[in-house]
Design an enzyme around this catalytic site. Sequence first.
Site, PDB file in Angstrom:
ATOM      1  N   ARG A 264      74.240 -45.106 -15.942  1.00 36.53           N
ATOM      2  CA  ARG A 264      74.859 -45.068 -17.282  1.00 36.53           C
ATOM      3  C   ARG A 264      73.774 -44.871 -18.353  1.00 36.53           C
ATOM      4  NH1 ARG A 264      74.676 -46.902 -22.348  1.00 36.53           N
ATOM      5  NH2 ARG A 264      73.946 -48.889 -21.534  1.00 36.53           N
ATOM      6  N   ASP A 265      72.998 -45.906 -18.646  1.00 34.95           N
ATOM      7  CA  ASP A 265      71.957 -45.801 -19.680  1.00 34.95           C
ATOM      8  C   ASP A 265      70.978 -44.679 -19.324  1.00 34.95           C
ATOM      9  OD1 ASP A 265      70.321 -46.329 -21.835  1.00 34.95           O
ATOM     10  OD2 ASP A 265      69.473 -48.162 -21.027  1.00 34.95           O
TER      11      ASP A 265
ATOM     12  N   HIS B  37      66.646 -56.503 -21.713  1.00 39.09           N
ATOM     13  CA  HIS B  37      66.590 -55.051 -21.487  1.00 39.09           C
ATOM     14  C   HIS B  37      65.449 -54.500 -22.336  1.00 39.09           C
ATOM     15  CE1 HIS B  37      68.788 -51.077 -20.885  1.00 39.09           C
ATOM     16  NE2 HIS B  37      67.948 -50.762 -21.856  1.00 39.09           N
TER      17      HIS B  37
ATOM     18  N   HIS C  83      62.277 -51.443 -22.911  1.00 44.14           N
ATOM     19  CA  HIS C  83      61.900 -50.041 -22.688  1.00 44.14           C
ATOM     20  C   HIS C  83      60.379 -49.918 -22.612  1.00 44.14           C
ATOM     21  CE1 HIS C  83      65.869 -48.068 -24.294  1.00 44.14           C
ATOM     22  NE2 HIS C  83      66.058 -48.818 -23.229  1.00 44.14           N
TER      23      HIS C  83
ATOM     24  N   CYS D 282      65.923 -43.209 -24.317  1.00 44.06           N
ATOM     25  CA  CYS D 282      65.037 -42.937 -25.459  1.00 44.06           C
ATOM     26  C   CYS D 282      65.639 -41.954 -26.453  1.00 44.06           C
ATOM     27  CB  CYS D 282      63.689 -42.433 -24.972  1.00 44.06           C
ATOM     28  SG  CYS D 282      63.842 -41.053 -23.824  1.00 44.06           S
TER      29      CYS D 282
ATOM     30  N   ASN E 129      63.690 -46.371 -20.560  1.00 47.52           N
ATOM     31  CA  ASN E 129      63.866 -47.539 -19.699  1.00 47.52           C
ATOM     32  C   ASN E 129      62.670 -47.786 -18.784  1.00 47.52           C
ATOM     33  OD1 ASN E 129      66.584 -48.251 -20.432  1.00 47.52           O
ATOM     34  ND2 ASN E 129      67.243 -46.359 -19.453  1.00 47.52           N
TER      35      ASN E 129
END
Length: 326
Positions: free
Chosen positions: A35-36, A232, A234, A265, A274
């Site tokens: 997903r992300d 979460h 990055h 991003c 991520n």
Amino acid sequence: MGDPRSMTSATDTTKPRMPEEPADRDVDIVEVAPRDGLQNDPALLSTDQKIGLITRSVAAGIRRIEVASFVNPKRVPQMADAEAVLEGLPGPDSPQRLGAAWIGLVLNARGFERAQRTAVDEINLVVMVTDTFSQKNQGMTTEESIATVESVVPLAQAAGLRTSVTMSASFGCPYEGEVPVARVADVAGRLALTGVDEIAVADTIGVAVPRDVARRMAAVKAVTGRTQLRVHVHNTRNTGYASALAAYEAGVRVLDSSLGGIGGCPFAPRATGNIATEDLVFALERSGVNTGLDLDELIRTSDWLGEQLGRPTPALVSKAGPFPPA
Ligand code: ZN
């Protein structure tokens, strides 16, 4: 088991809201690549490729995985096949399922309506911690977005779904810049009152460093009671892994990452987003933290994912290999 609020909840649930506490791991890694990872990717993977990514991740030991987002397909064409992905995933009794929980992202009641007609086990809502980001992204203030969480969480829980909410821009905002710790704690405290099962504190633009993680998670923990916390981060500025380890040090036992380090991003198109699942697993395992994941299998899946995307991924452990060598 494990959720204190499920005992006192007014809603009657037909299935357990929390996934079974995995005895085989110290930390639970939530895989977000399908997903992300894919939602801003120039490559448009087919439904079958997404299902392949999800089932391979589960085979590597992943037990919670973001599989789709129920958002406007005109805004996010990469996620237009959300229903088809869920339709094609292994059912609860399939030997390929291994107890994994499917997470679907929803932004509002309409998204929830779609999600609850599928096989999702959990819905993930999103609140942007700053008003400017929230207005630009969701067309509403942070306050209005908290109200959405307040209305959707009880509906989802009544439908037997687990709920989580991600607090975007908790470490910095692409528009407002610095985000005060007090603001993050205020939003977290309000969200805990909604009865949501888990709160994910997210560094959407990749500016967190370990000190930020320690301070913010202490402030959030102080106002969220027994709500499960998740982080979460990055790797946009190469501090993602240090920050994830800092989150573990701060007592956080659920971390997000994306196989290959793909995605995440949208505000810096040339940058990495991520943190990569295989790199995070390597760092945690070498630190004596049991992830319950099979690093060799993750590396194979990451390589496979790079082939599907038609380009190498930003992850490093899949290039350098595990240590010690087999
Ligand atoms: Zn992300």
